[in-house]
Design an enzyme around this catalytic site. Structure first.
Site: not given
Ligand code: GDP
Ligand code: IMO
Ligand code: MG
Length: 432
Positions: A13, A16, A40-41, A223
């Site tokens: 988080d 990225k 979750g990007h 990650q």
């Protein structure tokens, strides 16, 4: 013309999604190399927020092509839902998204097993996203996994599914009816297949062709380094290799094909899930970072634990990823906080430890050793030139550079692409 790996240098988080979206302007291909829909990007552009879980963040840049590499574990249902979501927003997928035929797939029993293990572990649970990531990678390594190429053939898929259900039956019977689970998987496959099948390619051939043509390629990690199964805070990690070395394995290119590695770090530290976190703040500053930084998981909605910047873990990330350049995100969240602290080492049973330790018993009892820096009052959001940043913000960045031994090449002070200062222009031009 170059190949660039973008890797998270903390516990995930780090931003990225924003960074890959920014860099994708001049890229031709954006490729995910590990993880699954545990990621979750978030990308914010044109006033809209997108959260991507499986599809590379470059899909939001018109015309760019994206590949889900063989190192990714793909939940077909999650993939179909993400494709529908993107198409619903007017984003074209056809001819732009490709999936490796060697990806292992996540099936509902992997999710059940993830949940079961977490519940059984009680206080020792990892705090996974419960998406079935660990069990799917475990099947891959145990050589009982089902790959995308197998999923396409009904005969082979049925055979492998049967074998897996039989093997896992003693566990699964505790939580569901096997006959119903089998029916559900086969029925869903029928609906998923028409959406997925034309996207499946032999990605190692495709990617090596792209790289040898000298295209600009971004390899997007999910990650972060401290969640790496080998180099992270084991066992509180994910089940893949987010580190830059994982990119070669995860897409099928050789190390000679990687031109540069860029690490993404937050101006402070966050972590979702369980596990040691030496600089965690359980006070009003921790709360402030969480609120100002909107630190809630993009996948699970869980509040992220927040704390001061930890130079020891980032130095570890610099080492194991071979980083020379960093993108530092969320500097704006520190506006108005004074003084600021940076962890430079740990104290463990009276001894001073400078580097991130491998031993779980040691890391859990590490107490941070801080230096204090003066904060700044000015708003950094919207500043476009490095020289215009407050003096103390520049000092904060320069201190981080000297502590972690890498250059800050890009600074981010807001969610959108425009809220960024690019110090090293060669990076966004792929000129390296
Ligand atoms: P990722 O998983 O590394 O892509 O990061 P996430 O998307 O899970 O979390 C990063 C969050 O921070 C997202 O909500 C981003 O929109 C947001 N973000 C990224 N960069 C900045 C920044 O410089 N400032 C602020 N305030 N938010 C940012
Ligand atoms: P992005 O790509 C932050 C964490 C989980 C848990 C551990 C293991 O958005 O940075 P898993 O479901 O992978 O078995 O959970 O890893 N985790 C993440 N934390 N960002 C992520 O992805 C994460 N993906 C997994 O919270 O602690
Ligand atoms: Mg995220």
């Amino acid at each position: 013309m170059a190949t660039l790996v973008v890797v998270g240098a903390q516990w995930g988080d780090e931003g990225k999604g924003k960074v890959v979206h920014l860099l994708s302007e001049k890229a031709d291909y954006i490729i995910r190399y590990q993880g699954g829909n545990n990621a979750g990007h978030t990308v914010v552009f044109n006033g809209q927020e997108f959260v991507l879980h499986l599809v590379p963040s470059g899909i939001l840049e018109p015309g760019k092509k994206c590949i889900i590499g063989s190192g990714v574990v793909v939940d077909p249902q999650a993939l179909v839902e993400e494709i529908r979501f993107l198409e619903g927003k007017g984003i074209k997928i056809e001819g732009r998204l490709f999936i490796s035929d060697a990806c292992h797939i996540i099936l509902p029993y992997h999710r059940w097993m993830d949940q079961l293990r977490e519940t059984q572990q009680g206080k020792r649970r990892i705090g996974t996203t419960r998406k079935g990531i660990g069990p799917a990678y475990a099947d891959k390594v145990a050589r009982v996994g089902i790959r995308m190429a197998d999923f396409l053939s009904l005969r082979l898929f049925r055979e492998l599914l049967e074998r897996n259900l039989k093997e896992k039956a003693p566990l699964l019977r505790k939580v569901c009816k096997l006959s119903e689970l089998r029916r559900e998987i086969l029925e869903k496959r029928k609906k998923q297949l028409p959406i997925i099948k034309d996207l499946v390619v032999d990605s190692a051939i495709m990617i090596n062709r792209i790289v040898s043509q000298g295209r600009n390629v971004i390899l997007e990690s999910a990650q972060g380094t401290l969640l790496d199964v080998d180099y992270g805070s084991y066992p509180y990690v994910t089940s893949s290799n987010p580190v830059a070395g994982g990119a070669c394995v995860g897409i099928g290119i050789g190390p000679t094909q990687i031109d540069r590695v860029l690490g993404v770090v937050k101006a402070y530290t966050t972590r979702v899930g369980e596990g040691p976190f030496p600089t965690e703040l359980s006070n009003s500053i921790g709360k402030l970072l969480q609120e100002k930084g909107k630190e809630f998981g993009a996948t699970t909605g869980r509040p992220r634990r927040c704390g001061w910047f930890d130079a020891s873990i980032v130095r570890h990330a610099v080492r194991v990823n071979g980083l020379k350049s960093l993108v530092l995100t969320k500097l704006d969240v520190l506006d108005g906080i004074d003084p600021l602290k940076i962890c430079v080492a740990y104290r463990y049973r009276g001894k001073l430890i400078r580097e991130f330790p491998t031993g779980r018993e040691i890391f859990k009892d590490c107490k941070p050793v801080y230096i204090e820096l003066k904060g700044w009052k000015e708003k950094t959001k919207g500043i476009q030139k490095f020289n215009l940043l407050p003096q103390n913000a520049k000092r904060y960045l320069s201190k981080i550079e000297s502590l972690v031994q890498a250059k800050v090449s890009i600074v981010s002070m807001g969610r959108s692409r425009e809220e960024t200062i690019v110090i090293d222009k060669d990076l966004i031009d792929f000129n390296f």
